[in-house]
Design an enzyme around this catalytic site. Structure first.
Site, PDB file in Angstrom:
ATOM      1  N   GLN A  84       0.811  -1.213   0.000  1.00  0.00           N
ATOM      2  CA  GLN A  84       0.000   0.000   0.000  1.00  0.00           C
ATOM      3  C   GLN A  84       0.845   1.264   0.000  1.00  0.00           C
ATOM      4  O   GLN A  84       0.309   2.370  -0.028  1.00  0.00           O
ATOM      5  CB  GLN A  84      -0.925  -0.006   1.220  1.00  0.00           C
ATOM      6  CG  GLN A  84      -1.945  -1.129   1.202  1.00  0.00           C
ATOM      7  CD  GLN A  84      -2.711  -1.262   2.510  1.00  0.00           C
ATOM      8  OE1 GLN A  84      -2.502  -0.504   3.455  1.00  0.00           O
ATOM      9  NE2 GLN A  84      -3.585  -2.254   2.574  1.00  0.00           N
ATOM     10  N   HIS A 148      -0.827  -0.116   5.666  1.00  0.00           N
ATOM     11  CA  HIS A 148      -1.265   0.915   6.610  1.00  0.00           C
ATOM     12  C   HIS A 148      -0.248   2.039   6.802  1.00  0.00           C
ATOM     13  O   HIS A 148       0.222   2.299   7.897  1.00  0.00           O
ATOM     14  CB  HIS A 148      -1.608   0.271   7.969  1.00  0.00           C
ATOM     15  CG  HIS A 148      -2.682  -0.748   7.901  1.00  0.00           C
ATOM     16  ND1 HIS A 148      -3.110  -1.464   9.003  1.00  0.00           N
ATOM     17  CD2 HIS A 148      -3.427  -1.208   6.850  1.00  0.00           C
ATOM     18  CE1 HIS A 148      -4.074  -2.301   8.647  1.00  0.00           C
ATOM     19  NE2 HIS A 148      -4.265  -2.162   7.334  1.00  0.00           N
ATOM     20  N   GLU A 240     -14.200   4.348  10.940  1.00  0.00           N
ATOM     21  CA  GLU A 240     -14.558   5.434  11.847  1.00  0.00           C
ATOM     22  C   GLU A 240     -14.352   6.811  11.225  1.00  0.00           C
ATOM     23  O   GLU A 240     -13.480   6.999  10.373  1.00  0.00           O
ATOM     24  CB  GLU A 240     -13.707   5.364  13.120  1.00  0.00           C
ATOM     25  CG  GLU A 240     -13.935   4.119  13.940  1.00  0.00           C
ATOM     26  CD  GLU A 240     -13.095   4.076  15.207  1.00  0.00           C
ATOM     27  OE1 GLU A 240     -13.294   3.121  16.002  1.00  0.00           O
ATOM     28  OE2 GLU A 240     -12.252   4.975  15.418  1.00  0.00           O
ATOM     29  N   TYR A 250      -7.450   7.038  20.594  1.00  0.00           N
ATOM     30  CA  TYR A 250      -8.619   6.583  19.847  1.00  0.00           C
ATOM     31  C   TYR A 250      -8.825   5.080  19.906  1.00  0.00           C
ATOM     32  O   TYR A 250      -9.700   4.547  19.223  1.00  0.00           O
ATOM     33  CB  TYR A 250      -8.572   7.149  18.418  1.00  0.00           C
ATOM     34  CG  TYR A 250      -8.849   8.627  18.491  1.00  0.00           C
ATOM     35  CD1 TYR A 250     -10.133   9.121  18.401  1.00  0.00           C
ATOM     36  CD2 TYR A 250      -7.828   9.526  18.779  1.00  0.00           C
ATOM     37  CE1 TYR A 250     -10.405  10.471  18.557  1.00  0.00           C
ATOM     38  CE2 TYR A 250      -8.078  10.880  18.943  1.00  0.00           C
ATOM     39  CZ  TYR A 250      -9.379  11.338  18.837  1.00  0.00           C
ATOM     40  OH  TYR A 250      -9.643  12.681  19.017  1.00  0.00           O
ATOM     41  N   TYR A 261     -10.539 -10.064  10.627  1.00  0.00           N
ATOM     42  CA  TYR A 261     -10.999 -10.713   9.399  1.00  0.00           C
ATOM     43  C   TYR A 261     -11.265 -12.194   9.602  1.00  0.00           C
ATOM     44  O   TYR A 261     -12.017 -12.812   8.858  1.00  0.00           O
ATOM     45  CB  TYR A 261      -9.985 -10.487   8.276  1.00  0.00           C
ATOM     46  CG  TYR A 261      -9.898  -9.036   7.869  1.00  0.00           C
ATOM     47  CD1 TYR A 261     -10.970  -8.407   7.239  1.00  0.00           C
ATOM     48  CD2 TYR A 261      -8.761  -8.282   8.126  1.00  0.00           C
ATOM     49  CE1 TYR A 261     -10.909  -7.069   6.874  1.00  0.00           C
ATOM     50  CE2 TYR A 261      -8.683  -6.939   7.765  1.00  0.00           C
ATOM     51  CZ  TYR A 261      -9.762  -6.339   7.143  1.00  0.00           C
ATOM     52  OH  TYR A 261      -9.700  -5.013   6.794  1.00  0.00           O
TER      53      TYR A 261
END
Length: 366
Positions: A84, A148, A240, A250, A261
């Site tokens: 990513q 991520h 979120e 958070y 998953y």
């Protein structure tokens, strides 16, 4: 509404020399206009004052479209493109008109690993190259794996820069103030640390951290009062929208509204003292990416509403109210895998459709 009600009243706009007709959708009476097409995995956009558009492509290209020309801008930092990672966000400085300064986030090679980095640069007057490129920040430590990275960069009203960083697939790291994983960081425009950051001087904590306990925030924007909001990916469920507060936790991976998953439970449940609740969450996941709070420039009824792109269900969510609710889903052929969404200088809402390889502009039409 302040905008013309008849789509025939719209004047087609030429951007980068490409002239397209406008099309309307029955969803909330929006009109869509393709602005540039034939893009390869576009990640972020920055409409330029006075015309023109900057687009990042994940594989490391920064493109400028202006006056009928498509230019690959030279001088982009070396980008690690595994998984990513890649060239991610582009944001124009508030004083871009006079300084030509912009900010990039990207995945940077770090001695065999990689991590999210923030760079500043000056766009040459002819738009051909970046000048005075320098890194302002890079996360530490770097890590292997391609998941991520985040990442958006937002300039606050005081000139400081917020950068969102994913936890890089290392879940416990999001609760470790000694690492940048899973945080929003805040730095000055020269890369120095603002002395009013919440963890400055705290032993074992990295001073750039503004908030922590995030999973993978890929959308960020300021509301009309200057507060930072982010949209972030949950696991299976639990995506979120959060209003980011100084020093706040958070919760990831201790609390979540999603599941692994594998179907397994995440952490300790959905709440815990000392950990923030989301302003809104989705279950099932929509894979949220770009986030923008609308000024109301073309429609006062939309002033302060939050628009979030969905990569999974191919729509743009409009959220409004207190408590925050998803009040509309803007959906059509144009909204295939919406990656970034911003407000243009003229008040139009610009977004990337990765599925179409196209940047669109949408206008209220009703």
């Amino acid at each position: 509404m302040r905008f013309p009600r008849n789509s025939a009243d719209f004047l087609p706009v030429a951007v980068a020399g490409l002239l397209f007709p406008l099309s309307a959708t029955a969803q909330e009476n929006w009109a869509f206009q393709p602005m540039v097409a034939d893009l390869d995995t576009p990640w972020a956009i920055a409409p330029m004052p006075g015309g023109g558009l900057l687009v990042t492509e994940k594989d490391g290209r920064l493109l400028m479209f202006r006056d009928g020309a498509r230019t690959e801008v030279a001088g982009v930092p070396d980008v690690e493109t595994s998984g990513q990672g890649g060239l991610l966000d582009v944001t124009l400085a508030r004083d871009f008109d006079t300084t030509r300064t912009l900010f990039l986030t990207y995945a940077k090679d770090q001695n065999g690993g990689s991590g999210t980095a923030l760079a500043s640069a000056r766009l040459s007057e002819d738009g051909q190259r970046l000048e005075d490129v320098r890194d302002l920040f890079e996360m530490k430590p770097g890590s292997s794996g391609g998941r991520h990275f985040g990442s958006r960069v937002v300039e606050a009203a005081d000139g400081t820069l917020f950068v969102t960083i994913g936890e890089r697939g290392d879940r416990p790291a999001a609760q470790d103030l000694g690492r940048h994983n899973g945080t929003v960081v805040r730095v000055n425009r020269d890369g120095s640390v603002p002395q009013d950051n919440p963890f400055v001087g705290q032993e074992g904590a990295l001073p750039e951290i503004w908030s922590y306990g995030h999973r993978n925030p890929q959308g960020a924007g300021l509301d009309l009062d200057g507060n930072l909001w982010v949209s972030e990916h949950g696991a299976q469920g639990g995506d979120e929208v959060n209003r980011v507060r100084k020093g706040a936790n958070y919760g990831w991976p201790v609390i979540s509204y999603g599941r692994h998953y594998s179907g397994g439970k995440i952490g300790e449940g959905t709440s815990k003292p000392g950990m923030e609740q989301p302003e809104y969450y989705w279950d099932p996941s929509i894979a949220p990416s770009g986030l923008m709070v609308y000024s109301g420039a073309l429609d006062e009824d939309l002033r302060g509403d939050i628009f979030v792109g969905a990569l999974k269900f191919d729509y743009i969510a409009r959220l409004s109210g207190d408590p925050l609710e998803e009040v509309a889903q803007i959906k059509g052929p144009e909204t295939s895998r919406v990656r970034d969404i911003v407000e243009g200088p003229e008040g139009g809402i610009w977004f990337i459709s990765v599925g179409e390889g196209t940047v669109y502009r949408m206008m209220p039409d009703g």
